[in-house]
Motif scaffolding. Structure first.
Motif, mmCIF file in Angstrom:
data_model
loop_
_atom_site.group_PDB
_atom_site.id
_atom_site.type_symbol
_atom_site.label_atom_id
_atom_site.label_comp_id
_atom_site.label_asym_id
_atom_site.label_seq_id
_atom_site.Cartn_x
_atom_site.Cartn_y
_atom_site.Cartn_z
ATOM 1 N N GLY A 125 79.380 -13.742 -27.352
ATOM 2 C CA GLY A 125 79.874 -15.066 -27.008
ATOM 3 C C GLY A 125 81.316 -14.950 -26.568
ATOM 4 N N HIS A 126 82.208 -15.671 -27.211
ATOM 5 C CA HIS A 126 83.663 -15.606 -27.061
ATOM 6 C C HIS A 126 84.199 -16.228 -25.776
ATOM 7 N N THR A 127 83.592 -15.969 -24.629
ATOM 8 C CA THR A 127 84.137 -16.468 -23.360
ATOM 9 C C THR A 127 83.787 -17.930 -23.106
ATOM 10 N N HIS A 128 82.765 -18.437 -23.799
ATOM 11 C CA HIS A 128 82.266 -19.797 -23.616
ATOM 12 C C HIS A 128 81.594 -19.974 -22.255
ATOM 13 N N ILE A 129 81.212 -18.875 -21.618
ATOM 14 C CA ILE A 129 80.597 -18.898 -20.290
ATOM 15 C C ILE A 129 79.285 -18.123 -20.351
ATOM 16 N N PRO A 130 78.147 -18.758 -20.044
ATOM 17 C CA PRO A 130 76.883 -18.027 -20.043
ATOM 18 C C PRO A 130 76.921 -16.872 -19.035
ATOM 19 N N ALA A 131 76.243 -15.777 -19.387
ATOM 20 C CA ALA A 131 76.223 -14.619 -18.481
ATOM 21 C C ALA A 131 74.934 -13.840 -18.643
ATOM 22 N N TRP A 132 74.507 -13.243 -17.556
ATOM 23 C CA TRP A 132 73.387 -12.307 -17.499
ATOM 24 C C TRP A 132 73.662 -11.420 -16.287
ATOM 25 N N GLU A 133 74.299 -10.297 -16.535
ATOM 26 C CA GLU A 133 74.714 -9.443 -15.424
ATOM 27 C C GLU A 133 74.664 -7.972 -15.810
ATOM 28 N N SER A 134 74.445 -7.145 -14.825
ATOM 29 C CA SER A 134 74.419 -5.696 -15.027
ATOM 30 C C SER A 134 75.842 -5.165 -15.118
ATOM 31 N N PHE A 135 76.000 -4.077 -15.876
ATOM 32 C CA PHE A 135 77.279 -3.382 -15.934
ATOM 33 C C PHE A 135 77.012 -1.966 -16.423
ATOM 34 N N GLY A 136 78.011 -1.127 -16.324
ATOM 35 C CA GLY A 136 77.915 0.236 -16.858
ATOM 36 C C GLY A 136 76.784 1.030 -16.242
ATOM 37 N N ASP A 137 76.101 1.805 -17.073
ATOM 38 C CA ASP A 137 75.038 2.702 -16.644
ATOM 39 C C ASP A 137 73.673 2.054 -16.899
ATOM 40 N N GLY A 138 73.363 1.051 -16.094
ATOM 41 C CA GLY A 138 72.084 0.362 -16.257
ATOM 42 C C GLY A 138 72.041 -0.569 -17.453
#
Length: 181
Positions: A125-138
């Motif tokens: 949580g923490h950012t108060h912004i929903p997210a669903w995104e790729s990062f790093g190594d898959g």
């Protein structure tokens, strides 16, 4: 198993009540709270119906259902009044063969990730912004947003997690994103 995931209640009794109504509607087995339960923090305005004592009573009544990780606004004093553990830095879950590292997000995040293998999921949580995104190594980063103080015009929301994927919902129960693992 169905887990409802919510973050950043920040002492709002009104939004806590809406979140618990959503928990009942979802018929989830557990509620995973990603921190910042009672206190609003110095960077946030007071949320609607700021009443931490009411929030603690509402949550204590559901203590058998709740899992929780510590947010940057949660302290040992909060633990003294809550009847379920809140001071763990992280929680590990699994969905199919993917590990989910659940934390608040102020220590571990996409810029400072915890130890993850390719394909693992970072949930915070923490950012108060929903997210669903790729990062790093898959890897995949997921964030349910905030129950009480959403940012960047996002919904007052939560997500549900099952073995097959996640859904992001607003507190009224309308789905706005679906992710299949």
């Amino acid at each position: 198993m169905k887990i409802m995931i919510a973050s950043d209640i920040h002492g709002s009794s009104a939004y806590c009540e809406e979140m618990l109504a959503a928990l009942d509607r979802e018929q989830a087995d557990r509620l995973l709270l990603l921190g910042d339960i009672l206190y609003h923090g110095p960077r946030n305005d007071l949320p609607k119906d700021y009443a931490p004592k009411t929030v603690l009573r509402l949550l204590n009544d559901r203590k058998e259902q709740i899992l929780c990780v510590r947010g940057n606004c949660d302290t040992e004093v909060d633990q003294m009044v809550l009847d379920f553990p809140i001071l763990a830095d992280y929680c590990i879950l699994y969905a199919k063969k993917r590990m989910i590292y659940a934390t608040h997000g102020h220590n571990f995040n996409t810029k400072n990730p915890p130890p993850l293998k390719p394909g693992d999921i970072l949930l915070h949580g923490h950012t108060h912004i929903p997210a669903w995104e790729s990062f790093g190594d898959g890897n995949l980063y997921l964030n349910p947003g905030s129950v009480s103080i959403p940012k960047e015009d996002s919904a007052h929301g939560y997500m549900t997690l099952t073995e097959d994927g996640c859904r992001w919902m607003d507190l009224s129960g309308d789905m706005y994103h679906d992710l299949i693992f």
